[in-house]
Design an enzyme around this catalytic site. Structure first.
Site, mmCIF file in Angstrom:
data_model
loop_
_atom_site.group_PDB
_atom_site.id
_atom_site.type_symbol
_atom_site.label_atom_id
_atom_site.label_comp_id
_atom_site.label_asym_id
_atom_site.label_seq_id
_atom_site.Cartn_x
_atom_site.Cartn_y
_atom_site.Cartn_z
ATOM 1 N N HIS A 61 0.820 -1.211 0.000
ATOM 2 C CA HIS A 61 0.000 0.000 0.000
ATOM 3 C C HIS A 61 0.857 1.266 0.000
ATOM 4 O O HIS A 61 0.981 1.940 -1.009
ATOM 5 C CB HIS A 61 -0.942 -0.024 1.201
ATOM 6 C CG HIS A 61 -1.904 1.124 1.226
ATOM 7 N ND1 HIS A 61 -2.548 1.537 2.368
ATOM 8 C CD2 HIS A 61 -2.320 1.972 0.252
ATOM 9 C CE1 HIS A 61 -3.324 2.569 2.096
ATOM 10 N NE2 HIS A 61 -3.190 2.863 0.821
ATOM 11 N N HIS A 80 1.722 4.864 -2.804
ATOM 12 C CA HIS A 80 1.803 6.264 -2.351
ATOM 13 C C HIS A 80 3.196 6.852 -2.583
ATOM 14 O O HIS A 80 3.359 7.811 -3.337
ATOM 15 C CB HIS A 80 1.451 6.358 -0.864
ATOM 16 C CG HIS A 80 -0.007 6.248 -0.570
ATOM 17 N ND1 HIS A 80 -0.809 7.340 -0.344
ATOM 18 C CD2 HIS A 80 -0.812 5.162 -0.455
ATOM 19 C CE1 HIS A 80 -2.050 6.950 -0.106
ATOM 20 N NE2 HIS A 80 -2.076 5.622 -0.161
ATOM 21 N N HIS A 127 -3.738 0.430 -6.340
ATOM 22 C CA HIS A 127 -4.104 1.109 -5.095
ATOM 23 C C HIS A 127 -5.503 0.717 -4.653
ATOM 24 O O HIS A 127 -5.745 0.470 -3.467
ATOM 25 C CB HIS A 127 -4.001 2.618 -5.242
ATOM 26 C CG HIS A 127 -4.370 3.356 -3.991
ATOM 27 N ND1 HIS A 127 -5.607 3.923 -3.803
ATOM 28 C CD2 HIS A 127 -3.680 3.570 -2.839
ATOM 29 C CE1 HIS A 127 -5.663 4.476 -2.603
ATOM 30 N NE2 HIS A 127 -4.511 4.279 -1.990
ATOM 31 N N ASN A 147 -6.434 -0.961 -1.011
ATOM 32 C CA ASN A 147 -6.908 0.054 -0.070
ATOM 33 C C ASN A 147 -8.369 -0.097 0.327
ATOM 34 O O ASN A 147 -8.700 -0.076 1.511
ATOM 35 C CB ASN A 147 -6.701 1.457 -0.648
ATOM 36 C CG ASN A 147 -7.102 2.538 0.337
ATOM 37 O OD1 ASN A 147 -6.368 2.823 1.289
ATOM 38 N ND2 ASN A 147 -8.269 3.128 0.150
ATOM 39 N N ILE A 168 -6.417 8.527 -1.212
ATOM 40 C CA ILE A 168 -6.630 8.273 0.210
ATOM 41 C C ILE A 168 -5.690 7.157 0.621
ATOM 42 O O ILE A 168 -5.289 6.334 -0.194
ATOM 43 C CB ILE A 168 -8.087 7.880 0.535
ATOM 44 C CG1 ILE A 168 -8.269 7.670 2.028
ATOM 45 C CG2 ILE A 168 -8.495 6.638 -0.240
ATOM 46 C CD1 ILE A 168 -7.889 8.820 2.885
#
Length: 893
Positions: free
Chosen positions: A551, A556, A743, A747, A893
């Site tokens: 993740h 990110h 993602h 997520n 997010i």
């Protein structure tokens, strides 16, 4: 490590050449083609279209032409946040500017150079005055007299005369000879009192006269690497992760600096904050981390989600939990107490009087009639709602490696015996204690181990070498334990996996030799409870790896350099900027929020993860040893883990090792749809390789990603070259896949799969009962093994913290932008890209239907069966909230 000024010396734009295109019978040539140094290229492009390279334009005749009366309408979005900021004396000053008609100064820039002098034509200036308000939109108008020889409008320079920034959605010009011209802005424009540099917005017209503006705009976005950034600025630059804690105030918050020789890591956005007094290698920690202004969340996302959603959780919910649960080490007395989190909830002290939390955390906080206290009650996760005992079953343990929250770790066993690559002098014997005899016993002697390997029937979760070097350090932290682990699975004839062995390892420490033990499924009560506890440790390892690597790191942190380089080197007019922009939107904002509030030193993530203060440092070890850009696409990832092989005769060109692998099955459908779209888009703008090689903006972009954004990996031989349209398609697909589909897969199922924390604990507090036990320890385990499991699982505060976080970050915002749902304005304006996008949208609708069909197919046992949660994480579209499906465009997010 490069210093900021060195970065700019090495990577400033030199001799940038803009894109060009021509209007032919009202249409743009295969738009925004790169402008190269070769006249031959320009000749080739125009001759290819049957047009002479130097056409005679109508504007060059001697016939006098009248000036055009053009009206410009500027639409400004009046946001709640900007309204609040503007209250006071400055609001009165701005209202006076509105009354005087001097709110916005617009300067029109011709797309063409003067045909006689070869220099830019004079700008046409005019003030826009406020004319009406429609809901949240305020409209301003300006009138211009445009000479006939001015040519097409190529850009608009905007100066904001207000004292506060404003958000301009678009500017529409009516009355121009070739019809209405619409300029899409969707950007904040700072006040001239904050920054004297004006903003430039480009049209979709031919940019031959915009070379200087285009170069200047990119240089402005790069900045000079000096000074502290202001919130109103739009400067993109790089720095290391040296801002995770206030080391001047609390030296215990000093963490390893990520980025550089010692701890390689992707770069973050530079903020330029002052250095710490006690250690100048760290930045001072200040609330409100800088991100370039246009990277901020939309207001809907901000008000319903980001700042308030996460901030309320961190400043209200978690402190209230800590005030309620006074003992941080207090565990759950029994499993009924865990169930009560979903049925009865926890009484919390009354929260703030404004009660903002009621609107932003409605799933968690329930209204209490007397309001003397608040009630924290968690929604029952879908997995638990379907099957209360799902988390105990070995079949579910295995199934989730293929169709759960972290389907990116399972890999094929290709070598035997298993052996560590760590130094045996430090970590003990390298050979695994999972022997041939153990494997053959557990698969009932149906075949030899080597035959099982040859037939691709053995698979593994391998967290041995990554975690083992940190076992001793983690165990030195209070109330935490860790192992290195390996888990072996056997592929059944029906396509499901069976877990057959778990190995847990402790390195030599505290004067004791290496300890390692193999656990297998067992019918006897003692062996069965040890197997359950071993699974708990492996699930915790998988949870940590999922959050840290699958993740945070891969989606990110590794994406932030793509955002920075795209804005520094690709003009907003560039077709690749326009392709990537929706997939990079909001990533820097959420990453900054994470650095400030989630992954910060002694922050929530460190408190709910076993690794504690070593959390991000372990991620750096993974990045250094294992991360490769060329293995981040879905096909390359599957092949690298042995989960697929290339097969031109198979759908999407891959043959899966496990046919019923929901993440891969659904992912390849999305990959295929997106790749067709990206290929059509790229081939439209880059019909041949010479155009890719000669595009200096594009080459500067890719060079900076490799050598600065991921500079600690710059000398690796595996970086793809960028020479052909095919190269470009593969690079773009990797970036887009990671930001959107990957993602989403890791997520938005966090609350679904980890909301019942015994099924995926992120924290383990106790070692295995048979690791060097005292007589009393073994006696207590034998008398009540359930207590040993509860002592191993997270404490009450650790569990509820984690559950609240998983709930929040599993949410879709009401204004979520889903992949393939709506086209960008520039895509829709071009008939070729518009048609390609419509094909993408149609294919994604088909994908949704196929996924539903698969989930209903009783032959697909990894996604269908009694009590099994359907695999929907890669269904493209979703409604707002915690839904366990939906693929947004970007890491938001």
């Amino acid at each position: 490590m490069l210093k900021p000024n060195q970065i700019h010396q090495s990577h400033s734009i030199r001799n940038l050449l803009p894109f060009t295109g021509q209007f032919i019978h009202g249409f743009l040539t295969p738009a925004f083609l790169p402008l190269h140094n070769s006249n031959m290229n320009q000749t080739r492009k125009t001759v290819k279209l049957g047009i002479h390279p130097n056409p005679i334009k109508a504007t060059l005749t001697n016939t006098p032409e009248k000036a055009s009366a053009v009206k410009a309408t500027v639409t400004v979005k009046q946001t709640v946040t900007s309204f609040i900021k503007n209250i006071g004396v400055q609001q009165g000053l701005d209202e006076i500017h509105d009354l005087l008609g001097k709110t916005l100064l617009l300067e029109l820039v011709s797309a063409d150079l003067d045909h006689k002098t070869g220099v830019e034509k004079s700008k046409i200036k005019g003030y826009a005055h406020r004319v009406r308000k429609d809901g949240n939109n305020v409209e301003y108008e300006a009138e211009f007299e445009i000479p006939a020889d001015f040519g097409e409008i190529g850009a608009v320079v905007v100066e904001n005369e207000h004292h506060k920034e404003m958000f301009i959605e678009h500017i529409v010009f009516a009355g121009v000879p070739n019809g209405v011209v619409s300029v899409s802005c969707n950007s904040w424009v700072h006040s001239k009192f904050d920054n004297p540099r004006n903003r430039v917005f480009f049209t979709n017209k031919t940019p031959s006269g915009l070379r200087r503006l285009r170069e200047e705009e990119l240089l402005n976005l790069q900045g000079n690497g000096l000074g502290q950034r202001k919130s109103s600025e739009r400067i993109y630059d790089y720095d290391v992760y040296n801002d995770l804690g206030d080391v001047d105030t609390d030296p215990t918050k000093k963490r390893s600096i990520l980025g550089g020789k010692d701890f390689p890591y992707p770069r973050r956005c530079r903020t330029g904050r002052p250095r710490c007094r006690t250690d100048p290698s760290y930045e001072k920690w200040e609330a409100g981390f800088y991100v370039p202004r246009d990277e901020a969340f939309s207001e809907v996302k901000q008000m319903t989600f980001s700042t308030n959603f996460v901030y309320s959780m961190l400043t209200a919910i978690i402190p209230s939990l800590e005030a309620t649960i006074l003992d941080p080490d207090l565990g759950f007395p029994n499993f009924n107490a865990i169930d009560e989190l979903y049925t009865q909830g926890l009484n919390l002290p009354a929260l703030d009087k404004k009660e903002l939390w009621k609107s932003v955390l409605p799933r968690l906080i329930k209204t209490v009639s007397n309001e003397a206290h608040s009630l924290l009650r968690f929604e029952t996760p879908e997995t638990l709602d379907r099957d209360k005992f799902f988390w105990l079953r070995d079949e579910e343990f295995s199934r989730q490696t293929l169709a759960g929250l972290n389907p990116l770790s399972i890999k094929l066993v290709t070598e035997w015996p298993l052996k560590s690559k760590l130094d045996p002098k430090v970590y003990g014997p390298a050979e695994s204690t999972i022997t041939t005899d153990i494997i053959q016993r557990e698969i009932n002697e149906v075949m030899t181990v080597h035959k099982a390997i040859d037939e691709k029937r053995l698979f593994m979760l391998d967290y041995h070498d990554l975690f083992l070097p940190y076992v001793e350090r983690v165990r030195d932290l209070k109330g935490r334990t860790l192992y290195g682990s390996r888990t072996i699975f056997f592929l059944n004839p029906d396509g499901t996996l069976k877990p057959i062995a778990i190995e847990l390892t402790r390195p030599p420490m505290d004067g004791k030799p290496q300890w390692k033990e193999v656990y297998t499924p067992c019918l006897h009560s003692t062996g069965d409870w040890l197997w359950k506890l071993a699974k708990t440790h492996v699930l915790a390892h998988d949870s940590i790896y999922h959050q840290l690597v699958s993740h945070w790191l891969k989606t990110h942190a590794c994406s932030e350099p793509y955002v920075i380089a795209t804005n520094r080197h690709l003009s907003v007019m560039h077709p690749i900027y326009r392709l990537l922009h929706p997939h990079l939107r909001y990533t820097m904002e959420i990453n900054a929020l994470a650095r400030e509030s989630l992954i910060s030193a002694d922050g929530p993530i460190e408190k709910i993860m076993t690794l504690g203060k070593y959390y991000l440092e372990v991620g750096s070890v993974f990045y250094d040893q294992y991360w490769r850009f060329d293995q981040q696409s879905l096909p390359a990832d599957l092949i690298s883990r042995g989960m697929a092989v290339e097969d031109p005769s198979a759908p999407q060109g891959l043959r899966l090792t496990i046919k019923d692998y929901p993440y891969a099955n659904d992912g390849l459908l999305l990959w295929d749809a997106l790749k067709q779209w990206v290929a059509e888009y790229v081939n439209h703008y880059y019909p041949n390789s010479s155009m890719v090689e000669a595009d200096q903006e594009l080459q500067a972009w890719w060079t900076e990603i490799r050598t600065v954004g991921h500079g600690d990996k710059k000398d690796e031989p595996w970086w793809p070259v960028l020479e052909t349209p095919k190269d470009l398609i593969e690079i773009l697909m990797t970036i887009i896949w990671v930001a959107s589909c990957q993602h989403a897969a890791v997520n938005f199922g966090q609350y679904t799969y980890a909301g019942y924390f015994p099924s995926r604990p992120s924290f383990t507090r106790a070692k295995m009962p048979n690791e060097d036990p005292t007589e009393d320890e073994w006696r207590r385990f034998s008398r009540k093994p359930e207590a040993a499991l509860l002592e191993c699982l997270p404490s009450q505060i650790q569990a509820t913290r984690a559950m609240a976080i998983w709930d929040v970050i599993s949410h879709h915002s009401p204004d979520e932008e889903y992949v393939g749902e709506k086209p960008e304005a520039s895509w829709a304006e071009n008939p070729i890209t518009k048609a390609a996008f419509e094909r993408l949208h149609g294919k994604l609708k088909e994908v949704e239907a196929i996924i539903d069909e698969r989930n209903a197919d009783c032959n697909l046992k990894n996604r269908n069966g009694a009590g099994i949660t359907p695999y929907e994480l890669l269904k493209p579209f979703s409604e707002p909230g915690v839904t366990g499906k939906g693929v947004p465009n970007s890491v938001s997010i």
